[in-house]
Design an enzyme around this catalytic site. Structure first.
Site, PDB file in Angstrom:
ATOM      1  N   ASP A   1      41.963  39.880  32.497  1.00  0.00           N
ATOM      2  CA  ASP A   1      41.400  40.160  33.798  1.00  0.00           C
ATOM      3  C   ASP A   1      42.032  41.620  33.811  1.00  0.00           C
ATOM      4  O   ASP A   1      42.938  41.992  33.955  1.00  0.00           O
ATOM      5  CB  ASP A   1      42.076  39.244  34.978  1.00  0.00           C
ATOM      6  CG  ASP A   1      41.484  39.698  36.229  1.00  0.00           C
ATOM      7  OD1 ASP A   1      40.967  40.988  36.599  1.00  0.00           O
ATOM      8  OD2 ASP A   1      41.323  38.908  37.032  1.00  0.00           O
ATOM      9  N   HIS A   2      40.519  42.432  33.563  1.00  0.00           N
ATOM     10  CA  HIS A   2      41.100  43.865  33.546  1.00  0.00           C
ATOM     11  C   HIS A   2      41.580  44.437  34.607  1.00  0.00           C
ATOM     12  O   HIS A   2      42.389  45.457  34.470  1.00  0.00           O
ATOM     13  CB  HIS A   2      39.918  44.599  32.952  1.00  0.00           C
ATOM     14  CG  HIS A   2      38.761  44.888  34.037  1.00  0.00           C
ATOM     15  ND1 HIS A   2      37.702  44.041  34.141  1.00  0.00           N
ATOM     16  CD2 HIS A   2      38.681  45.912  34.797  1.00  0.00           C
ATOM     17  CE1 HIS A   2      36.999  44.541  35.097  1.00  0.00           C
ATOM     18  NE2 HIS A   2      37.472  45.671  35.522  1.00  0.00           N
TER      19      HIS A   2
ATOM     20  N   GLU B   1      31.906  48.589  45.148  1.00  0.00           N
ATOM     21  CA  GLU B   1      31.463  49.073  44.074  1.00  0.00           C
ATOM     22  C   GLU B   1      30.156  49.790  44.730  1.00  0.00           C
ATOM     23  O   GLU B   1      29.516  49.212  45.484  1.00  0.00           O
ATOM     24  CB  GLU B   1      30.856  48.010  42.943  1.00  0.00           C
ATOM     25  CG  GLU B   1      32.033  47.354  42.420  1.00  0.00           C
ATOM     26  CD  GLU B   1      31.616  46.479  41.298  1.00  0.00           C
ATOM     27  OE1 GLU B   1      31.895  46.557  40.029  1.00  0.00           O
ATOM     28  OE2 GLU B   1      31.059  45.383  41.768  1.00  0.00           O
TER      29      GLU B   1
ATOM     30  N   HIS C   1      39.465  38.791  39.978  1.00  0.00           N
ATOM     31  CA  HIS C   1      40.224  39.956  40.339  1.00  0.00           C
ATOM     32  C   HIS C   1      40.862  39.867  41.612  1.00  0.00           C
ATOM     33  O   HIS C   1      42.162  40.457  41.776  1.00  0.00           O
ATOM     34  CB  HIS C   1      39.254  41.141  40.428  1.00  0.00           C
ATOM     35  CG  HIS C   1      38.574  41.292  39.070  1.00  0.00           C
ATOM     36  ND1 HIS C   1      38.985  41.129  37.763  1.00  0.00           N
ATOM     37  CD2 HIS C   1      37.183  41.865  39.008  1.00  0.00           C
ATOM     38  CE1 HIS C   1      38.252  41.276  37.062  1.00  0.00           C
ATOM     39  NE2 HIS C   1      36.988  41.808  37.627  1.00  0.00           N
TER      40      HIS C   1
END
Ligand code: NAP
Length: 488
Positions: free
Chosen positions: A173-174, A212, A236
């Protein structure tokens, strides 16, 4: 010998994130000297053609690595390509002979990164196992999405576990690789003054936003089958919730931290269908303008059906049913085509019980701690102070932790950090199977309620902060999202 095999080595994620991250690690001397990188996909490519693509990815997306032409040449010398169809067992024979002595050398290790669609995870892992490639130190990184719901996630986990031990599986999960997420652990558990305040007695609410400005870009088809709840909230946002809300772990070992995170995910209050309609908002963007440039509606994006009902925005009033957090709302929000790009955690502390400064000051916005993950990383503690001059006039002053100034250490991008952690066998920043299951179990009732409610999808103008209903979600409790707050 350390071998890094990138399945999906010709794909979008490989090009934009993984290859640049690997190169940056190489340029900064973070890879073992006896390292090899093998790209794998179905397309028939020579090593030379693959190296040309790797060069292109590095030149386009790894500018910050600042590598020299000699370093690029040295990296390419470690790079090769193996044509593999995940569903063709014989293709893995060639990979096995390319990897060579793996398993025979005592210090040999290999990392298989599955940057491919989730339908291919199990065929790849099955063949790696049948070819003896996941014994010993071997590790496998799997990309999101891991499942579409609790049931499918469980099936994928069970299938992975039939070939791998849990400590060989690195669910990426970046967001967990972001410097500030780890800093949050340091902030919470290496300072004494925050912990006594970090609970329902002193905290009014917590807000976590990931906004975003981009739309669905080239991934309309994928996105339409996924939606914001699965794409952003399940992973996230819930990972950030678990780190903000966890109890102090007994030490900083991966399982000690993950033990505490999973307790938070299990304590998330599961919604009834009635609560879903009151505590969640979903939206889809219409045409609008982002940063002054006109953008089309979601339904006109390539790969998206004109009658799509997929959500591109979600806001949720979540609650954690435990002693530390009982009654404290966690407002979660994410969306595409929003007014600005940011990822932010705001801890709003309770107001002072009584103001000695009189009514002339208006209602005082209470103290807040703002942890920004994106676009820049920062931590700001907003305090009240007197404005200079005659009389007492209060205003917000931020105590600023500026990490860029405070440290000269190199910033490490999240994919690079996570790749290096996986290469070094550190599981702390990867998601364990029980965390994944608990997150999906909280998401499932929301998804089911939405599937049965054809009215609930609101629209919002691209370039805004989402549907008005998202503001009302907070306004009805006397509060507001950070950007809406007007101090009187
Ligand atoms: P993509 O551009 O479509 O790339 C898919 C890759 O998989 C290609 O290299 C493709 O090459 C390979 N592939 C497909 N079928 C294969 C098979 N049967 N055997 C071996 N290789 C096969 O997809 P992507 O955007 O890179 O995404 C990859 C994964 O990462 C997906 O699970 C996606 O959800 C996830 N992800 C992507 C992003 C992103 O920003 N792109 C972000 C987060 C997660 P061939 O067709 O030549 O085989």
């Amino acid at each position: 010998m350390t071998t890094f095999v990138l399945f999906g080595g010709t794909g979008d994620l490989a090009k934009r994130k993984i290859i640049p991250a690997l190169y940056s690690a190489f340029v900064n001397g973070r890879l073992a000297t006896d390292f090899q990188f093998i790209g794998a996909a179905r397309e028939a490519l020579s090593d030379e053609v693959f190296r040309a693509r790797v060069t292109n990815a590095i030149e386009t997306y790894a500018k910050l690595a600042n590598g020299t032409p000699e370093q690029l040449a040295a990296f390419l010398a470690l790079t090769s390509y193996s044509k593999i169809d995940a569903r063709a067992p014989a293709d893995f024979d060639a990979l096995k002979s390319r990897i060579g002595t793996i398993g025979n050398e005592s210090n040999a290790s290999s990392l298989f990164y599955l940057a491919v669609g989730p339908d291919i995870f199990i065929p790849v892992v099955e063949q790696l196992s049948k070819h003896g490639l996941v014994e010993g130190n071997a590790r496998v990184v799997v990309e999101k999405p891991l499942g579409r719901d609790a049931k499918s996630a469980k099936e994928i986990n069970q299938a992975l576990r039939s070939y791998l031990r849990e400590n060989q599986i690195y669910r990426i999960d970046h967001y967990l690789g972001k410097e500030m997420v780890q800093n949050l652990l340091a902030l919470r558990f290496a300072n004494s003054f925050l912990e006594p305040l970090w609970n329902r007695k002193w905290i009014q609410d917590v807000q976590i936003s990931i906004a975003e400005q981009v739309g669905v870009e080239t991934r309309g088809d994928f996105y339409d089958k996924t939606g914001a709840l699965r794409d952003m909230v399940q992973n996230h946002l819930l990972q950030l919730v678990s780190i903000v809300a966890m109890e102090p772990p007994v030490n900083a070992n991966p399982d000690a931290i993950r033990d505490e995170k999973v307790k938070v995910l299990r304590a998330l209050h599961k919604f009834t269908p009635d609560e879903v309609s009151k505590k969640t908002v979903r939206g889809q963007y219409r045409a609008g303008a982002v940063d002054g440039k006109p953008v089309i509606s979601y339904q006109n994006e390539a790969g998206v059906p004109p009658s799509s009902r997929a959500e591109t925005f979600v806001a949720i009033r979540a609650e954690i049913d435990n002693w530390r957090w009982g009654g404290v709302p966690f407002y979660l929000r994410t969306g595409k085509r929003m007014a600005s790009r940011c990822a932010e955690i705001t801890i709003n502390f309770k107001p002072i019980p009584y103001s000695i400064f009189g009514k002339g000051q208006g209602p005082l916005r209470s103290n807040r701690l703002v942890i920004t993950l994106q676009p820049e990383e920062s931590v700001q503690l907003f305090m009240k102070a007197k404005e200079p001059g005659e009389g007492i006039r209060l205003s917000d002053v931020a105590l600023n932790l500026d990490f860029a100034e405070a440290s000269s250490s190199r910033r490490v991008e999240s994919y690079e950090r996570l790749l290096l952690d996986a290469l070094h066998g550190d599981l702390t920043l990867f998601v364990r199977d029980d965390e994944l299951g608990a997150a999906w179990e909280w998401i499932d009732p929301i998804m089911h309620a939405w599937e049965n409610d054809s009215e609930g999808l609101k629209s919002y103008i691209a370039g805004s902060w989402g549907p008005a209903a998202a503001s009302y979600l907070l306004a009805q409790h006397g509060t507001a999202w950070g950007e809406e707050y007007v101090e009187s």
